[in-house]
Design a protein around this motif. Structure first.
Motif, mmCIF file in Angstrom:
data_model
loop_
_atom_site.group_PDB
_atom_site.id
_atom_site.type_symbol
_atom_site.label_atom_id
_atom_site.label_comp_id
_atom_site.label_asym_id
_atom_site.label_seq_id
_atom_site.Cartn_x
_atom_site.Cartn_y
_atom_site.Cartn_z
ATOM 1 N N VAL A 256 26.281 174.599 11.421
ATOM 2 C CA VAL A 256 27.621 174.195 11.829
ATOM 3 C C VAL A 256 27.520 172.857 12.558
ATOM 4 O O VAL A 256 26.687 172.702 13.455
ATOM 5 N N HIS A 257 28.336 171.906 12.137
ATOM 6 C CA HIS A 257 28.426 170.621 12.840
ATOM 7 C C HIS A 257 29.822 170.558 13.433
ATOM 8 O O HIS A 257 30.782 170.901 12.742
ATOM 9 N N TYR A 258 29.922 170.119 14.683
ATOM 10 C CA TYR A 258 31.276 170.003 15.226
ATOM 11 C C TYR A 258 31.438 168.765 16.088
ATOM 12 O O TYR A 258 30.471 168.227 16.629
ATOM 13 N N LEU A 259 32.690 168.325 16.171
ATOM 14 C CA LEU A 259 33.042 167.150 16.957
ATOM 15 C C LEU A 259 33.819 167.642 18.181
ATOM 16 O O LEU A 259 34.979 168.056 18.063
ATOM 17 N N PRO A 260 33.172 167.671 19.356
ATOM 18 C CA PRO A 260 33.835 168.278 20.519
ATOM 19 C C PRO A 260 35.096 167.508 20.922
ATOM 20 O O PRO A 260 35.177 166.292 20.761
ATOM 21 N N ALA A 261 36.070 168.250 21.436
ATOM 22 C CA ALA A 261 37.270 167.622 21.998
ATOM 23 C C ALA A 261 36.935 167.172 23.419
ATOM 24 O O ALA A 261 35.880 167.520 23.948
ATOM 25 N N ASP A 262 37.831 166.410 24.015
ATOM 26 C CA ASP A 262 37.590 165.900 25.363
ATOM 27 C C ASP A 262 37.540 167.060 26.367
ATOM 28 O O ASP A 262 38.551 167.720 26.608
ATOM 29 N N PRO A 263 36.370 167.321 26.986
ATOM 30 C CA PRO A 263 36.255 168.478 27.893
ATOM 31 C C PRO A 263 37.066 168.288 29.172
ATOM 32 O O PRO A 263 37.308 169.251 29.905
ATOM 33 N N PHE B 271 25.231 186.219 22.730
ATOM 34 C CA PHE B 271 25.109 185.778 21.325
ATOM 35 C C PHE B 271 26.383 185.095 20.831
ATOM 36 O O PHE B 271 26.544 184.850 19.646
ATOM 37 N N VAL B 272 27.309 184.802 21.767
ATOM 38 C CA VAL B 272 28.580 184.176 21.369
ATOM 39 C C VAL B 272 28.712 182.798 22.018
ATOM 40 O O VAL B 272 28.412 182.628 23.196
ATOM 41 N N GLU B 273 29.137 181.820 21.219
ATOM 42 C CA GLU B 273 29.421 180.476 21.760
ATOM 43 C C GLU B 273 30.833 180.109 21.357
ATOM 44 O O GLU B 273 31.269 180.470 20.261
ATOM 45 N N VAL B 274 31.513 179.364 22.207
ATOM 46 C CA VAL B 274 32.830 178.875 21.802
ATOM 47 C C VAL B 274 32.947 177.407 22.191
ATOM 48 O O VAL B 274 32.506 177.007 23.269
ATOM 49 N N HIS B 275 33.477 176.597 21.277
ATOM 50 C CA HIS B 275 33.598 175.160 21.519
ATOM 51 C C HIS B 275 34.993 174.696 21.144
ATOM 52 O O HIS B 275 35.527 175.115 20.116
ATOM 53 N N ARG B 276 35.568 173.843 21.986
ATOM 54 C CA ARG B 276 36.878 173.253 21.625
ATOM 55 C C ARG B 276 36.597 171.984 20.847
ATOM 56 O O ARG B 276 35.890 171.103 21.344
ATOM 57 N N VAL B 277 37.105 171.909 19.620
ATOM 58 C CA VAL B 277 36.698 170.815 18.731
ATOM 59 C C VAL B 277 37.896 170.145 18.047
ATOM 60 O O VAL B 277 38.995 170.702 17.992
ATOM 61 N N LYS B 278 37.626 168.948 17.509
ATOM 62 C CA LYS B 278 38.641 168.229 16.737
ATOM 63 C C LYS B 278 38.365 168.379 15.241
ATOM 64 O O LYS B 278 39.249 168.213 14.423
ATOM 65 N N GLY C 205 33.298 160.252 18.776
ATOM 66 C CA GLY C 205 32.535 161.220 19.562
ATOM 67 C C GLY C 205 31.247 161.549 18.853
ATOM 68 O O GLY C 205 31.012 161.126 17.729
ATOM 69 N N GLU C 206 30.416 162.283 19.544
ATOM 70 C CA GLU C 206 29.119 162.662 18.976
ATOM 71 C C GLU C 206 29.228 164.015 18.308
ATOM 72 O O GLU C 206 29.665 164.986 18.934
ATOM 73 N N TRP C 207 28.821 164.096 17.087
ATOM 74 C CA TRP C 207 28.797 165.395 16.409
ATOM 75 C C TRP C 207 27.617 166.209 16.948
ATOM 76 O O TRP C 207 26.572 165.662 17.279
ATOM 77 N N VAL C 208 27.821 167.510 17.031
ATOM 78 C CA VAL C 208 26.762 168.402 17.516
ATOM 79 C C VAL C 208 26.457 169.375 16.384
ATOM 80 O O VAL C 208 27.371 169.785 15.666
ATOM 81 N N SER C 209 25.192 169.747 16.206
ATOM 82 C CA SER C 209 24.944 170.749 15.168
ATOM 83 C C SER C 209 24.216 171.977 15.705
ATOM 84 O O SER C 209 23.437 171.898 16.651
ATOM 85 N N VAL C 210 24.537 173.103 15.098
ATOM 86 C CA VAL C 210 23.958 174.389 15.483
ATOM 87 C C VAL C 210 23.558 175.091 14.188
ATOM 88 O O VAL C 210 24.381 175.238 13.290
ATOM 89 N N ALA C 211 22.317 175.504 14.100
ATOM 90 C CA ALA C 211 21.881 176.225 12.893
ATOM 91 C C ALA C 211 21.490 177.641 13.281
ATOM 92 O O ALA C 211 21.143 177.906 14.422
ATOM 93 N N GLY C 212 21.585 178.543 12.340
ATOM 94 C CA GLY C 212 21.159 179.904 12.647
ATOM 95 C C GLY C 212 21.741 180.901 11.671
ATOM 96 O O GLY C 212 22.278 180.530 10.624
#
Ligand SMILES: CCCCCCCCCCCCC/C=C/[C@@H](O)[C@H](COP(=O)(O)O)NC(=O)CCCCCCCCCCCCCCC
Ligand SMILES: Nc1ncnc2c1ncn2[C@@H]1O[C@H](COP(=O)(O)OP(=O)(O)O)[C@@H](O)[C@H]1O
Ligand SMILES: [Ca+2]
Length: 577
Positions: free
Chosen positions: A323-330, A450-457, A380-387
């Motif tokens: 999963v790649h995501y672009l975070p929203a302004d925290p 085991f749960v993550e949540v991110h606010r993204v654009k 913004g910086e894209w972030v990636s998570v694999a699994g």
């Protein structure tokens, strides 16, 4: 320009005398022959008046008019404290007033009508209504004709009603037919019906603006027509999350008074198929599998989701992906800040200000302000998570529904230009059950290791390196691979079982990429029923109740792309009824 509409006089309601006052924004009446302490004032904002009629009028059980020429009747919205545990039920009330003379009566009715015109300019006059006769418990037609149509008539709204005969009829109508003269579109059905209407309206708007909606980088044009939802489906999440209750009368009243709630929409792109839009749930893994399974049990009605949920839970699958995501302004908000999006939400209001182009601001500053809604990765910086994930879910709003009263992401916002990405990693089945169960209470479902949540654009989902999907050919290969491993009978089963003519049509929705769901099941079945021992390596996406039969997806939030006749969830505590 403010028109002076003040009117004050003594009126009777039954045998009691009242002092009635109409100011620009309110109509109020107070009993006069009572001691001060006991005087009770009823105050109704002009924006919540439904209609004004000459004579003594009743509309239930049927319309009756007793034409006493000193009388008039006012219909207005009343909030009821009973009902839904989160939102407020709206009911209509009527008060019959008697005047000292016919002239005074005419003055009152004419002032009230002028007040309505002046202060409620966004009320609809003409609506296009689509009824799905097969949604939910199949009561759409009855709900509309017995509960909604009489209210529309009272409010002077004319409606053109189409009872659909096939899936996608509403979408196609909105894409091709003349829509001039309509102020809004109403759908009577569930999230699937809403999705059809939304696809039609967004598509039509882009067509007219000359924009290519399949281009993931295009900035889509917001739709002009408002959408009203009369809940008559299975989940009715869009209605619940924007109104607070699933109640046809409450929704009809929001439509009548022309309430307006902007809504974020997520576009989901895949290189080989037309764009799909989602507002409530884009879910891979668990929710994709539940939807695929539930289509086989449509005859169960809304219960099919619980049954399929249990079946899929028991099959305990997880899927590999990146999963790649672009975070929203925290700094603006976060999915765990416990700030619920309620009517008048300040986070959404600030987003509206950011979204509106500001004529005095220079181009460069303006584009900086709009950056929240841009897909430009330089923003913004894209972030990636694999699994390996049990589910990857994305929602543009809380997605609360009767099954989960606070929703998939309780602090998500309806109109802030962002969505919440929820990643649930492979975990012990009981841990996953705990996660699911927390959706039914106020316990925090994100407070689990085991749960993550991110606010993204924006976000992308891809299969792990080496396992990439290579267009449909590869999907076919995947399907063949699975079929070789699995009980072929089971795949055939999904294809053909328990379909009547109308049920078959129920499978057709969305962009028309798949003429019917049987198409992809037959050619590219990625999903196999829980009776199979072999675990499939890929799942499908659940896009607001529609199956997208691929894994790799690219998604982006379009802030406030559509407007609903709603006002968000009213805070019970803040409203004295
Ligand atoms: C143990 C209890 C677990 C309850 C978990 C509830 C989670 C509910 C989240 C609901 C999010 C809804 C998002 C909306 C999606 C709709 O767009 C979409 C279409 O709606 P429509 O048919 O009206 O057109 N609806 C859906 O895709 C339905 C999703 C519903 C999923 C229900 C899952 C139930 C899980 C039950 C698990 C039971 C485990 C039992 C173990 C023995
Ligand atoms: N007349 C019709 N016959 C068959 N399917 C229809 C018809 N009208 C609409 N549909 C489709 O039915 C699906 C489910 O509708 P919806 O109203 O959301 O009910 P539910 O909430 O029970 O799923 C939608 O995808 C919609 O496109
Ligand atoms: Ca949002």
């Amino acid at each position: 320009m403010e028109i002076d509409l003040r009117l004050e006089s003594s009126l009777w309601v039954g045998r009691k005398r009242y002092l009635a006052v109409l100011t620009g924004w309110h109509l109020q009446w107070t009993e006069v022959d009572k001691k001060n302490r006991q005087r009770k004032t009823t105050s109704v904002p002009v924006s919540e008046l439904i209609g004004v009629e000459d004579g003594r009028v009743e509309i239930l059980p049927g319309k009756s008019v007793e034409d006493a020429d000193h009388d008039f009747t006012v219909f207005y919205v009343r909030r009821s404290s009973s009902g839904g545990s989160y939102g407020l039920l709206w009911r209509f009330s009527r008060t019959q007033f008697s005047c000292a003379s016919r002239a005074l009566r005419d003055q009152w009715t004419s002032y009230l009508r002028t007040a309505l015109k002046t202060h409620s300019p966004s009320r609809p006059h003409r609506l296009l209504v689509f009824i799905n006769p097969f949604g939910g418990k199949k009561k759409g037609r009855h709900i509309y004709h017995s509960l909604v149509a009489p209210l529309f008539e009272l409010a002077g709204i004319s409606s053109h009603v189409i009872v659909t005969e096939r899936a996608n009829q509403a979408r196609d109508h909105l894409l091709k037919k003349d829509l001039s003269g309509f102020d809004g579109v109403v759908c009577v059905g569930g999230d699937g019906m809403f999705s059809e209407v939304m696809h039609g309206l967004i598509g039509r708007t882009q067509q007219e603006a000359g924009l290519s909606e399949n281009d993931p980088n295009v900035k889509l044009q917001p739709c002009n027509l408002h959408i009203g939802i009369i809940p008559a489906g299975s989940t009715d999440c869009v209605c619940f999350a924007t109104v607070g209750v699933n109640d046809p009368v409450t929704s009809a009243l929001h439509i009548i008074i022309g309430d307006s709630q902007p809504l974020d929409v997520c576009s989901a792109h895949h290189p080989t198929v037309p764009v799909h839009y989602s507002v409530s749930l884009l879910g891979y893994g668990f929710y994709g599998d539940v939807l695929a399974e539930s289509e086989r049990h449509r005859w169960m009605g809304p219960l099919r989701y619980d049954f399929s949920g249990a079946m899929v839970y028991l099959s305990s699958r997880s899927y590999a992906g990146v999963v790649h995501y672009l975070p929203a302004d925290p700094l603006l908000s976060s999915p765990r800040d416990n700030i619920r999006c309620l009517s008048g939400c300040s986070v959404c209001t600030k987003s509206t200000e950011r979204l509106l182009p500001h004529p005095t601001v220079s181009e460069s500053v303006n584009s900086f302000h709009c950056s929240q809604y841009s897909s430009d990765s330089s923003e913004g910086e894209w972030v990636s998570v694999a699994g390996r994930f049990r589910c990857v879910s994305f929602t543009c709003m809380s997605s609360s529904c009767p099954r989960s009263p606070l929703g998939l992401s309780p602090s998500a916002h309806l109109a802030d230009g962002t969505g919440d990405l929820i990643l649930v990693r492979e975990s012990h089945p009981l841990s996953f059950l705990k996660f699911l169960h927390r959706h039914t209470s106020t316990q925090d479902q994100f407070d689990l290791p085991f749960v993550e949540v991110h606010r993204v654009k924006a976000f992308r989902f891809s299969l792990p390196p080496g396992e990439e999907e290579d267009g449909c050919e590869d999907m076919e290969r995947g399907a063949t691979r699975q079929r070789e491993n699995q009980d072929t009978q089971c795949v055939m089963d999904i294809e053909t079982k328990s379909r009547t003519g109308s049920q078959q049509q129920l499978t057709e929705r969305g962009s028309g990429a798949y003429r019917e769901r049987g198409d992809w099941r037959g050619k590219k079945a990625l999903f196999c029923g829980p009776c199979c021992s072999e675990t499939p390596s890929v799942s499908v996406w659940n896009c607001d109740g529609e199956i997208l039969p691929f894994s790799e997806i690219q998604c982006r939030v379009h802030g406030q792309l559509v407007h609903l006749y709603a006002r968000g969830i009213e805070d019970k505590a803040a409203i004295v009824s």
